[in-house]
Design an enzyme around this catalytic site. Structure first.
Site, short mmCIF file in Angstrom:
data_model
loop_
_atom_site.label_atom_id
_atom_site.label_comp_id
_atom_site.label_asym_id
_atom_site.label_seq_id
_atom_site.Cartn_x
_atom_site.Cartn_y
_atom_site.Cartn_z
N LYS A 23 0.85 -1.21 0.00
CA LYS A 23 0.00 0.00 0.00
C LYS A 23 0.88 1.24 0.00
CE LYS A 23 -1.65 1.72 4.02
NZ LYS A 23 -1.36 3.13 4.25
N ASN A 24 1.91 1.26 0.84
CA ASN A 24 2.70 2.48 1.00
C ASN A 24 3.71 2.70 -0.12
OD1 ASN A 24 1.20 2.96 3.22
ND2 ASN A 24 2.77 2.41 4.71
N CYS A 120 -5.03 12.59 11.92
CA CYS A 120 -5.78 11.33 12.01
C CYS A 120 -5.61 10.84 13.45
CB CYS A 120 -5.28 10.33 10.99
SG CYS A 120 -3.68 9.67 11.40
N ARG A 125 -0.10 14.84 12.06
CA ARG A 125 0.31 14.62 10.68
C ARG A 125 0.53 15.92 9.89
NH1 ARG A 125 -1.15 9.19 9.60
NH2 ARG A 125 0.46 9.25 8.01
N ASP A 309 4.88 1.14 11.66
CA ASP A 309 3.70 0.44 11.14
C ASP A 309 3.61 -1.00 11.61
OD1 ASP A 309 3.61 2.10 7.89
OD2 ASP A 309 3.06 2.74 9.92
N ARG A 401 -8.34 -0.52 4.39
CA ARG A 401 -7.43 0.43 3.70
C ARG A 401 -6.10 -0.25 3.39
NH1 ARG A 401 -6.90 6.05 6.49
NH2 ARG A 401 -5.64 6.19 4.62
C1 EPZ Z 1 4.05 7.16 5.71
O1 EPZ Z 1 3.25 8.21 6.24
C2 EPZ Z 1 3.16 5.92 5.73
N1 EPZ Z 1 1.99 6.14 4.87
C3 EPZ Z 1 2.72 5.61 7.15
O2 EPZ Z 1 1.97 4.40 7.10
C4 EPZ Z 1 3.95 5.39 8.01
O3 EPZ Z 1 3.56 5.18 9.36
C5 EPZ Z 1 4.86 6.63 7.93
O4 EPZ Z 1 5.19 6.90 6.54
C6 EPZ Z 1 6.17 6.44 8.70
O5 EPZ Z 1 6.83 5.32 8.20
C7 EPZ Z 1 2.14 6.04 3.54
O6 EPZ Z 1 3.22 5.77 3.03
C8 EPZ Z 1 0.91 6.25 2.72
P1 EPZ Z 1 6.01 10.70 7.70
P2 EPZ Z 1 3.81 9.74 6.19
O7 EPZ Z 1 5.84 11.92 6.87
O8 EPZ Z 1 4.56 9.94 4.94
C9 EPZ Z 1 6.17 14.01 11.03
C10 EPZ Z 1 0.23 2.91 7.63
O9 EPZ Z 1 -0.20 2.42 8.68
N2 EPZ Z 1 6.10 14.96 9.90
O10 EPZ Z 1 7.27 9.91 7.61
O11 EPZ Z 1 2.69 10.64 6.51
C11 EPZ Z 1 4.82 13.35 11.27
O12 EPZ Z 1 4.03 14.14 12.14
C12 EPZ Z 1 0.60 4.39 7.56
O13 EPZ Z 1 0.40 2.25 6.56
C13 EPZ Z 1 6.27 16.33 10.15
O14 EPZ Z 1 6.48 16.74 11.29
O15 EPZ Z 1 4.81 9.69 7.43
C14 EPZ Z 1 5.18 12.05 11.93
O16 EPZ Z 1 5.35 12.25 13.32
C15 EPZ Z 1 0.39 5.10 8.89
N3 EPZ Z 1 6.18 17.21 9.12
C16 EPZ Z 1 6.54 11.71 11.31
O17 EPZ Z 1 7.02 12.92 10.69
C17 EPZ Z 1 5.95 16.79 7.83
O18 EPZ Z 1 5.91 17.64 6.91
C18 EPZ Z 1 6.49 10.62 10.27
O19 EPZ Z 1 5.69 11.10 9.22
C19 EPZ Z 1 5.78 15.41 7.59
C20 EPZ Z 1 5.86 14.52 8.64
#
Ligand code: EPZ
Length: 423
Positions: A23-24, A120, A125, A309, A401
């Site tokens: 998915k990711n 969420c 996020r 995850d 999802r």
């Molecule tokens: C991706 O989300 C995945 N989703 C998530 O999977 C996964 O948990 C996450 O990466 C971490 O590995 C998809 O790929 C669709 P991040 P993403 O940006 O890209 C902070 C699942 O269960 N952050 O790496 O949104 C944020 O708040 C889902 O399959 C900022 O502060 O994750 C978080 O604490 C859940 N500012 C951390 O970084 C930003 O601009 C990780 O977020 C962006 C992120």
């Protein structure tokens, strides 16, 4: 509303399980199909998940032709000709991962409008790193009425240091940089296997992306991209979920075609507990005698650390292993809600900010539980397999999802589980 009913207590999973495309990985890959102005892109090994339908609708809403052949697990995207600038609110608001279409639309059209994703249940996020990176490349960004508008005649290559190795921000910026003028260097970039998969597709489209999988990406802009064909990488989180399921039921399961390299942090923790994990030609085999496993301490970190995850699923394993285990969740601020639900099944745990102390090994009792997010749903179903009596898990929209035929795969391995459609 559908619900899943599990009769647990004596489950012992045995057999082999096939894993879907990730998915990711497929969500950013679909965003990348916006970029080519020539030719057609064909994605294969596409998982049949509700998030894929949502992203297909986001891309299709840009006046781009999207064909999803579910029989063949294939999506064909034709983005030739003029595409629209604005991602459709109706679909973007359903899935925050849609934000990764911002970079591709901006790079292709010089202008993009995407609604601001909400938070969420697992965290607020934010997307500040996405926007800061695009501004560094010369984009003017405004946020009005819940929409983000980005404008740039032509993005300019630059060096971007990411405060945090955000997966989505790395993907957004990498895609935007493929059509920028000059070289973009992204430092402290995310290193997940899904980043590598996206870079593979972009380079097949004629982009010049180097360093994917390391903390420094170098992208040299090109004039245009063309269509390509690409198979979605296997879902390491689905694979990991079944590894944990085998371990917590004293099972013996072969996870077909699983990639050892993509799950090293999880595998090393499983082996530390005493789980037998072997790399076979046909995939990864996981065997265990749960009564002999030892408690561990786990801390989630960006790849190559232990994946957030897999956190919820792993706490379900900790719940059945005698002794005190510790889970530290450093990536998201609110990702322990499944432990509140497991408490209803008799699990003793204490949560103190980012740390959960899990007192494992006591008998668990089946109960009706509610899933709060995608991975929590999987964790609760796994726990239902080892709890005595009947567990029902509702709100399966979360599960759908990210997992395809999850209950059927568990039933084929020996779980007493069914999915009933509710009123
Ligand atoms: C991706 O989300 C995945 N989703 C998530 O999977 C996964 O948990 C996450 O990466 C971490 O590995 C998809 O790929 C669709 P991040 P993403 O940006 O890209 C902070 C699942 O269960 N952050 O790496 O949104 C944020 O708040 C889902 O399959 C900022 O502060 O994750 C978080 O604490 C859940 N500012 C951390 O970084 C930003 O601009 C990780 O977020 C962006 C992120």
């Amino acid at each position: 509303m559908d619900k899943i009913i599990i009769n647990g207590g004596k489950t012992q999973l045995k057999g082999e399980v096939v894993i879907e495309g990730a998915k990711n990985a497929v969500l950013p890959l679909l965003a990348a199909t916006i970029l080519p102005e020539e030719g057609v892109t064909k994605l294969t090994n596409v998982p049949i998940l509700s998030d894929v339908f949502t992203m297909n609708n986001v891309v299709g809403g840009l006046d781009i032709k999207v064909d999803f052949d579910q029989e063949q697990n294939t999506v064909i995207v034709d983005a030739q000709g003029q595409i629209l600038d604005e991602a459709p609110y109706e679909y973007v608001s359903k899935m925050r991962a849609s934000i990764v279409v911002l970079g591709p639309i901006l790079a292709r059209n010089g202008h993009a409008k995407v609604s601001m994703p909400g938070g969420c249940t697992i965290g607020s996020r934010p997307i500040d790193l996405h926007l800061k990176g695009l501004e560094a490349m010369g984009a003017q960004i405004t946020q009005i009425g819940g929409d983000i508008t980005a404008t740039a005649e032509k993005l300019k290559g630059t060096t971007i240091y990411m405060d945090f190795p955000s997966v989505g921000a790395t993907q957004n910026l990498m895609m935007a940089a493929t059509l920028a003028e000059g070289v973009t260097t992204i430092e402290n970039a995310a290193r997940e296997p899904e980043i590598v998969d996206l870079a593979l597709l972009l380079n097949k489209m004629g982009a010049d992306v180097k360093g994917a999988g390391t903390e420094t990406l170098t992208i040299t802009g090109v004039d245009k991209l063309h269509g390509a064909e690409h198979a979605v990488v296997q879902d390491r989180i689905e694979a990991g979920t079944f590894m944990v399921a085998a371990a917590m039921t004293s099972g013996d399961v072969l996870i077909k075609d699983a990639v050892w390299e993509h799950n090293r942090p999880l595998i090393s923790k499983l082996m530390e507990m005493g789980v037998e994990v072997t790399d076979e030609t046909a995939g990864i085999r996981v065997k265990a005698d749960t009564s002999k496993l030892k408690p561990v301490t786990v801390k989630t970190l960006p790849h190559p650390g232990f994946p957030t995850d897999m956190q919820a699923q792993f706490t379900a394993l900790m719940a059945v292993v005698k002794g005190e285990s510790t889970m530290i969740e450093t990536v998201f601020e609110n990702r322990f809600q499944h432990l509140e639900e497991m408490r209803r099944m008799g699990l003793h745990s204490e949560i103190l900010r980012d740390t959960a102390m899990i007192h494992g090994g006591s008998d668990l009792q089946g109960a009706p539980v509610m899933s709060t997010d995608l991975r929590a749903s999987a964790a609760l179903i796994l726990t239902g397999m080892v709890a005595n009596g009947t567990t029902t898990v509702g709100k399966l929209t979360h599960l759908d999802r990210g997992y395809y035929k999850f209950h059927e795969k568990l039933a084929a391995l020996g779980a007493d589980i069914e999915r009933v459609s509710g009123e």
